[in-house]
Write a protein that holds these residues in place. Structure first.
Motif, PDB file in Angstrom:
ATOM      1  N   UNK A 130       5.220  -3.514  -1.434  1.00 23.75           N
ATOM      2  CA  UNK A 130       4.913  -4.959  -1.522  1.00 23.75           C
ATOM      3  C   UNK A 130       4.511  -5.563  -0.179  1.00 23.75           C
ATOM      4  N   UNK A 131       5.120  -5.082   0.898  1.00 22.68           N
ATOM      5  CA  UNK A 131       4.795  -5.587   2.235  1.00 22.68           C
ATOM      6  C   UNK A 131       3.315  -5.380   2.547  1.00 22.68           C
ATOM      7  N   UNK A 132       2.817  -4.182   2.275  1.00 22.71           N
ATOM      8  CA  UNK A 132       1.422  -3.863   2.585  1.00 22.71           C
ATOM      9  C   UNK A 132       0.479  -4.587   1.637  1.00 22.71           C
ATOM     10  N   UNK A 133       0.812  -4.628   0.370  1.00 21.00           N
ATOM     11  CA  UNK A 133      -0.049  -5.318  -0.594  1.00 21.00           C
ATOM     12  C   UNK A 133      -0.166  -6.804  -0.267  1.00 21.00           C
ATOM     13  N   UNK A 167     -11.230   0.877   5.035  1.00 19.49           N
ATOM     14  CA  UNK A 167     -10.522   1.128   6.285  1.00 19.49           C
ATOM     15  C   UNK A 167      -9.207   1.847   6.056  1.00 19.49           C
ATOM     16  N   UNK A 168      -8.477   1.441   5.006  1.00 15.12           N
ATOM     17  CA  UNK A 168      -7.222   2.120   4.695  1.00 15.12           C
ATOM     18  C   UNK A 168      -7.435   3.566   4.308  1.00 15.12           C
ATOM     19  N   UNK A 203      -2.169   3.390   6.132  1.00 11.43           N
ATOM     20  CA  UNK A 203      -3.121   2.693   5.272  1.00 11.43           C
ATOM     21  C   UNK A 203      -3.229   1.231   5.695  1.00 11.43           C
ATOM     22  N   UNK A 204      -2.095   0.609   5.967  1.00 11.76           N
ATOM     23  CA  UNK A 204      -2.107  -0.793   6.393  1.00 11.76           C
ATOM     24  C   UNK A 204      -2.834  -0.984   7.707  1.00 11.76           C
TER      25      UNK A 204
END
Length: 754
Positions: free
Chosen positions: A252-255, A277-278, A356-357
């Motif tokens: 959830x943090x990354x989304x 980019x991710x 990814x982030x």
């Protein structure tokens, strides 16, 4: 919260400053204002003052001060004689600079030819590029294009680029990174090799995070092969466990970060680019064999191939002409990526999400980023003007390769407990500190307010144990000319006490900066203030509110800055009741390290100076060009992770955008009076200034006797180390000299002088 900030390490070394300096471009002609009309030779002191100021303000460069040569060499007027003497010293130092430039250019040209004569390949191409970069930076602005057109340099660029690409394909990351970095430094304005340099930096950052011992081995082998002057200390893994650093990262943090970025980033970067980019970052991770030590799944060819195929297919899918990925596509990709990873190479979810982030954010702009849980404390230190620690200034001691205390800060736990300047930190919480980097040491010593940390110090061959309770340590951002005592607010503010010319240096813009600046100015006003040098060089920025307040100290009315972007627009204007210094000549120093909030201040001052509403001259070199606003959002309920996102651009009062965009040739704030400084001068001036600011104190808060006294900052002027500062001083002296003798004739002969 809104910041006008350039990210930087907590400890900014001289080397880091020069690296930043060499990666920027100097301009020699102001973009604003018009050339002043020719004037007749000065007859009176008032004529001289006016013409010198007009020349400096009109962009006539160092020649503007040459009018002071109209003062006869045999003048009996003591005040005029001192002014002439000051200008003669400046002109002498300019000649020293040019002699040093010529000598150094000859030397690096010889080095270039020697490197090119060596067998083709690495390290000869890297050494040759280093010489080419030095040639470029040493050359006067008008001569820089010729360096790039030089047949030797042009062929070197082509050959070195091919070498770097092969080194990367062979897995020689450090060699590839070094060559791409130097290519980028040489062609920085064109940005030709920026992506290559960034890609290698990302790969090395992964190795540094996940397998720090392997990173150490690469550095050691690289340094041994190059016979580096600086020894590399032994490896120390203290505080280097990636699992601790990545703790708390979840999907959830990354989304949330990616969704907000797509919605609110100032340039509206499409989700397609963000997701690409991710994907690219995970591809980089899978193709870095060094990571196999901690992620053995990467070495499984079949598993790795399956995940790479997944990445290729999804990248192709989201980049098809009809694709318009939104929030649902983002969620689907991340969830499917996590599932496919668990089926194949089995990277930890936290590591995959972290990379990814980072890769996704890299497609936005260089100032947008996810502040991960392990980075939040450092971020807070940079933005809040304080940190939670024990209150010591530290550096890496080259001889012992250990962390050394430069000085305890006055009124802090370390100072009260008896930590002394020169103490060597041998242990932190009972574990060896030998081999730690500065960042490692800072992360281990700092911590929550009220918690304890144990430090073992070596002093005169004996170990002394300290148990220190961490506290909130304020950062002093307003400094003067010469340190007078143990407290960091004890300054001699006068660079020229006889002519009452003050000097104030702003290190960054924190919550107390404008208040402390006001205090300094009021202290000078009590004893008389005829001119002020405001030094904003290497100031990376800070709080927007403080930038406006500092500008309002000098500007009594009118717009200071406005913002436009994806957040509500804002206009910040001066308030007449807040102005503190008017009708006093102001010289503002800027350079390539002046960014963001310092550009707002210098840009607004320049605007009103050009409109003849303020007597001010901007001196130095073009500023950095960071004119963007970053807003910060929490990424979880605990607020242990943040999103720092560029949402707006700053506009100066005339509507001009400060920010440097890719491919731009006009950005930042240009100096009225451009004064060139050689890289070596910058290093020497920074070192002397840093050393002059340090006063060793003991546990009673008194200055320690018997230790080497700090150098006299006056050497910056007398030794010609800081030509920008000297130009500002001579310019202000040319204005104060007219006090009480405006109509005094310079000489019987028109324009007389030598």
């Amino acid at each position: 919260m809104v910041f006008a900030k350039v990210a930087r390490p907590l400890v900014l070394s001289i080397g880091a400053v020069v690296s930043m300096w060499t990666a920027t471009t100097v301009v020699t002609a102001p973009a604003w204002g018009q050339e002043q009309p020719a004037v007749s030779a000065p007859l009176t002191v008032n004529d001289l003052s006016q013409q010198v100021w007009a020349g400096a303000h009109g962009g006539k460069g160092e020649q503007a001060l040459s009018l002071i040569g109209a003062v006869p060499s045999d003048t009996a007027n003591a005040v005029l004689a001192k002014l002439r003497e000051a200008n003669t010293s400046f002109e002498s130092n300019i000649k020293k600079r040019e002699a040093a430039r010529a000598a150094k250019l000859a030397s690096v040209t010889t080095d270039l030819d020697k490197a090119l004569a060596e067998p083709a390949g690495y390290p000869s191409y890297s050494k040759a590029l280093k010489s080419a970069v030095e040639m470029y930076m040493l050359s006067a602005a008008a001569d820089k294009p010729a360096v790039l057109k030089d047949a030797r340099v042009a062929k070197l660029i082509e050959d070195a680029a091919a070498l770097a690409k092969k080194a990367e394909s062979d897995g020689d990351w450090l060699a590839a990174s070094e060559v791409f970095f130097r290519l980028h430094a040489l062609l920085e304005e064109e940005g030709t090799y920026k992506d290559d340099s960034d890609r290698l930096n990302d790969r090395l950052a992964m190795i540094r995070l996940y397998v720090p011992e392997r990173f150490y081995e690469l550095r050691k082998a690289h340094a041994d092969g190059q016979a580096a002057e600086d020894k590399i200390p032994p490896y120390n893994a203290l505080g280097e466990d990636y699992r601790q650093k990545l703790a708390g990262i979840d999907e959830p943090m990354v989304l949330r970060a990616l969704n907000t970025a797509a919605d609110k980033q100032v340039d509206r970067v499409p989700m397609t680019s963000i997701l690409t980019g991710g994907i690219g970052a995970i591809r980089t991770m899978l193709t870095t064999p060094d990571l196999e030590r901690v992620f053995p799944g990467i070495s499984d060819t079949d598993a790795r191939t399956k995940l790479l195929k997944f990445l290729d297919e999804h990248e192709q899918s989201i980049n098809t002409p009809k694709a318009d990925p939104g929030r649902l596509a983002m969620i689907s990709l991340v969830e499917n990526l996590l599932d496919k990873n668990r089926e194949t190479v089995k990277l930890p979810d936290e590591a995959l999400l972290h990379e990814f982030g980072n890769g996704a954010m890299s497609k936005l702009d260089e100032f947008s980023a996810i502040i991960w849980p392990d980075e939040k404390a450092r971020f807070d230190r940079m933005t809040q003007g304080e940190f939670k620690g024990v209150g010591i200034q530290i550096q890496l001691d080259k001889e012992s390769q250990a962390i050394k205390v430069v000085t305890p800060l006055e009124g802090t736990p370390a100072q009260r407990a008896g930590v002394h300047a020169g103490d060597i930190i041998t242990k932190i919480d009972g574990k060896s500190a030998i081999g730690l980097s500065l960042n490692q040491a800072v992360d281990l010593i700092t911590g929550p307010d009220g918690t304890q940390v144990g430090l073992t110090m070596q002093r005169e061959g004996k170990d002394i144990d300290f148990t220190l309770q961490r506290a909130v340590i304020p950062l002093v951002t307003v400094k003067g000319w010469k340190r007078l005592g143990a407290k960091e607010d004890q300054w001699d503010w006068y660079i020229d006490p006889e002519n009452k010319i003050g000097y104030v240096r702003l290190l960054q813009f924190t919550e107390k900066t404008s208040h402390d600046l006001d205090v300094a100015i009021r202290q000078m006003q009590q004893t008389g203030l005829n001119g002020l040098v405001l030094d904003l060089r290497f100031n990376p920025g800070g709080l927007l509110t403080q930038a406006v307040a500092v500008a309002n100290t000098f500007i009594d009315k009118g717009l200071i800055v406005s913002t436009k972007g994806t957040m509500p627009s804002d206009r910040q204007s001066a308030r007449p009741e807040n102005v503190l210094l008017q009708n006093v000549p102001l010289a503002v120093l800027i350079n390539e390290g002046s960014a963001s909030a310092s550009e707002i201040v210098s840009g607004a001052i320049r605007h009103y100076a050009d409109a003849n509403q303020l007597k001010a001259v901007i001196i130095g070199a073009r500023s950095f060009g960071k004119g963007s606003v970053q807003n910060v959002w929490p990424l979880n309920n605990e607020q242990t992770a943040l999103l720092k996102l560029t949402t707006q651009y700053y506009h100066l009062p005339d509507g001009r955008v400060l920010h440097r965009r890719p491919g731009a040739h006009d950005w930042g704030v240009n100096a009225h009076l451009v004064v060139d400084m050689l890289p070596e001068q910058i290093v020497d001036a920074l070192r002397l200034r840093q050393e002059a600011d340090v006063v060793a104190i003991d546990e009673t808060g008194k200055v320690v006797e018997g230790v080497p006294t700090p150098p006299d900052p006056q050497k910056l002027i007398t030794d010609g180390l800081d030509l920008q500062l000297q130009a500002a001083l001579v310019l202000l002296q040319s204005q104060t000299v007219a006090h009480g003798q405006e109509h005094v004739l310079l000489d019987k002969k028109v324009g007389g002088g030598s």
